[in-house]
Design a protein around this motif. Structure first.
Motif, PDB file in Angstrom:
ATOM      1  N   CYS A  44      -8.763   0.344   9.796  1.00 30.12           N
ATOM      2  CA  CYS A  44      -7.559   1.038   9.194  1.00 30.12           C
ATOM      3  C   CYS A  44      -6.473   0.280   9.541  1.00 30.12           C
ATOM      4  O   CYS A  44      -6.280  -0.109  10.680  1.00 30.12           O
ATOM      5  CB  CYS A  44      -7.337   2.368   9.799  1.00 30.12           C
ATOM      6  SG  CYS A  44      -8.564   3.682   9.511  1.00 30.12           S
ATOM      7  N   GLU A 103     -11.577   5.315  17.243  1.00 27.95           N
ATOM      8  CA  GLU A 103     -10.088   4.943  17.533  1.00 27.95           C
ATOM      9  C   GLU A 103     -10.471   3.568  18.607  1.00 27.95           C
ATOM     10  O   GLU A 103     -11.030   4.092  19.434  1.00 27.95           O
ATOM     11  CB  GLU A 103      -9.090   5.584  18.223  1.00 27.95           C
ATOM     12  CG  GLU A 103      -7.679   5.121  18.775  1.00 27.95           C
ATOM     13  CD  GLU A 103      -7.223   4.486  17.345  1.00 27.95           C
ATOM     14  OE1 GLU A 103      -7.179   4.503  16.011  1.00 27.95           O
ATOM     15  OE2 GLU A 103      -5.958   3.772  17.418  1.00 27.95           O
ATOM     16  N   LYS A 104     -10.338   2.515  18.066  1.00 33.72           N
ATOM     17  CA  LYS A 104     -10.497   1.318  19.076  1.00 33.72           C
ATOM     18  C   LYS A 104     -11.880   1.245  19.787  1.00 33.72           C
ATOM     19  O   LYS A 104     -11.795   1.346  21.201  1.00 33.72           O
ATOM     20  CB  LYS A 104      -9.098   1.309  20.196  1.00 33.72           C
ATOM     21  CG  LYS A 104      -7.924   1.187  19.613  1.00 33.72           C
ATOM     22  CD  LYS A 104      -6.782   0.603  20.052  1.00 33.72           C
ATOM     23  CE  LYS A 104      -5.444   0.679  19.383  1.00 33.72           C
ATOM     24  NZ  LYS A 104      -4.636   1.936  19.114  1.00 33.72           N
ATOM     25  N   ASP A 111       1.836  -3.145  10.283  1.00 35.63           N
ATOM     26  CA  ASP A 111       1.300  -3.760   9.092  1.00 35.63           C
ATOM     27  C   ASP A 111       2.304  -3.798   8.030  1.00 35.63           C
ATOM     28  O   ASP A 111       2.686  -3.273   7.335  1.00 35.63           O
ATOM     29  CB  ASP A 111       0.279  -2.707   8.848  1.00 35.63           C
ATOM     30  CG  ASP A 111      -0.685  -2.538  10.065  1.00 35.63           C
ATOM     31  OD1 ASP A 111      -1.560  -3.269  10.290  1.00 35.63           O
ATOM     32  OD2 ASP A 111      -0.864  -1.481  10.609  1.00 35.63           O
TER      33      ASP A 111
HETATM   34  C1  G1P Z   1      -2.663   2.462  15.188  1.00 31.24           C
HETATM   35  C2  G1P Z   1      -3.786   3.397  14.811  1.00 31.24           C
HETATM   36  C3  G1P Z   1      -5.230   2.600  14.548  1.00 31.24           C
HETATM   37  C4  G1P Z   1      -4.876   1.591  13.361  1.00 31.24           C
HETATM   38  C5  G1P Z   1      -3.625   0.812  13.636  1.00 31.24           C
HETATM   39  C6  G1P Z   1      -3.406  -0.293  12.601  1.00 31.24           C
HETATM   40  O1  G1P Z   1      -2.975   1.973  16.414  1.00 31.24           O
HETATM   41  O2  G1P Z   1      -4.087   4.159  16.030  1.00 31.24           O
HETATM   42  O3  G1P Z   1      -6.125   3.600  14.257  1.00 31.24           O
HETATM   43  O4  G1P Z   1      -5.903   0.862  13.201  1.00 31.24           O
HETATM   44  O5  G1P Z   1      -2.479   1.626  14.003  1.00 31.24           O
HETATM   45  O6  G1P Z   1      -2.428  -1.274  12.788  1.00 31.24           O
HETATM   46  P1  G1P Z   1      -1.884   1.013  17.263  1.00 31.24           P
HETATM   47  O7  G1P Z   1      -1.967  -0.467  16.561  1.00 31.24           O
HETATM   48  O8  G1P Z   1      -0.595   1.636  16.858  1.00 31.24           O
HETATM   49  O9  G1P Z   1      -2.202   1.158  18.582  1.00 31.24           O
END
Ligand code: G1P
Length: 287
Positions: free
Chosen positions: A203, A191-192, A131
């Motif tokens: 998030c 989560e997801k 991000d």
């Molecule tokens: C991670 C976190 C997720 C968040 C996201 C943001 O997921 O687990 O909660 O919303 O980053 O970029 P990832 O994208 O690493 O699977």
């Protein structure tokens, strides 16, 4: 005033979405034009007044350490003092950078556990490398916005942005306790979520975590994708402590995706004094 002084930046991971380049270059070193993403992240933390950074890297990521080495043979052999190198030196004076290795990519929760010694007894910030938050001239943006709230009241703060409902399955999604404002209390986080997301507030890679997170991280079992999820530890935290979701300033790009990376590159280029004129002529031609 309560001050966040430390930031943890996990960048381990194979970066397979960016193969083949990530075969030899860490994803976090991919440049937005000529400055790698990781340097922008450090700059964001430094702008927020953070003094200490821990970068969590995988075993194949010495390139990250080499990037910030301003005493290297390459630098020593340069015949003049380039501004770009001076800038990295200055940034390192403002924010001290250290590293820890994460042996295996076992999830974000596992990565954060590697920051226990670094955090010591302090609360700390987390910035995720997928991000990218573009300041676009703002003084306070990204993690800085969360630090401002923490300064008033030391709680958990999660950086969120509104996403399309069709995109909620890609993120940690928060459940607002009441109405959504710029900084709202939440009473759940998932989560997801594959269906029935509790909201469309996601998030997006900016967190302020209280030190108690290490306790909750020890309690959780592997979750989504068989990995230790930070989200699951936060879900435990909010049963006992106040957790807020905070809409932060600055434009966020998902540079973990190719289109997000291209968008970020164009947006930055359009603001850069050395590029914007020629770029706008080029963009006009394209239309
Ligand atoms: C991670 C976190 C997720 C968040 C996201 C943001 O997921 O687990 O909660 O919303 O980053 O970029 P990832 O994208 O690493 O699977």
């Amino acid at each position: 005033m309560n001050k966040i002084k430390k930031v943890v930046i996990p960048v381990a991971g194979k970066g397979t979405r960016f193969l083949p380049i990530t075969k030899t270059i860490s994803k976090t070193l991919l440049p937005i034009i000529d400055i790698p993403v990781i340097q922008y992240l450090l700059e964001e933390a430094s702008n927020a007044g953070i003094k200490d950074a821990l970068i969590i890297i995988g075993y194949n990521q010495n390139d990250v350490i080499n990037y910030f080495n301003t005493e290297s043979t390459y630098v020593k052999n340069l015949t003049k003092d380039y501004e770009e190198i001076k800038y990295i030196k200055k940034l390192k004076q403002q924010i001290r950078v250290s590293y820890v290795f994460q042996e295996e990519a076992k999830g974000l929760g596992d990565a954060i556990k590697h920051a226990k010694a670094f955090a010591d007894d302090d609360d700390f910030a987390v910035i995720l490398g997928d991000d990218f938050v573009f300041s676009n001239g703002l003084k306070t943006y990204g993690i800085g916005s969360l630090c401002k709230y923490y300064a008033k009241k030391p709680n958990y703060y999660l950086g969120v942005k509104e996403v399309l409902l069709s995109e909620t399955s890609k993120y940690g999604i928060v459940k607002p306790e009441k109405e959504i404002t710029n900084n709202f209390k939440i009473n759940d986080i998932i989560e997801k979520p594959q269906d029935n997301p509790p909201s469309n507030m996601a998030c997006v890679g900016r967190y302020i975590l209280k030190n108690s997170i290490f306790h909750y991280l020890d309690e959780i079992k592997p979750g989504y994708g068989g990995e230790l999820q930070l989200t699951d530890a936060i879900a435990l935290a909010l049963q006992k402590e106040d957790v807020y979701a905070t809409c932060f300033d600055g434009v966020r790009y998902d540079v973990g995706s190719k289109i997000g990376y291209v968008e970020a590159t164009i947006s930055v280029a359009r603001q850069r004094e050395d590029l914007k004129e020629e770029l706008s002529k080029f963009l006009e031609k394209l239309n």
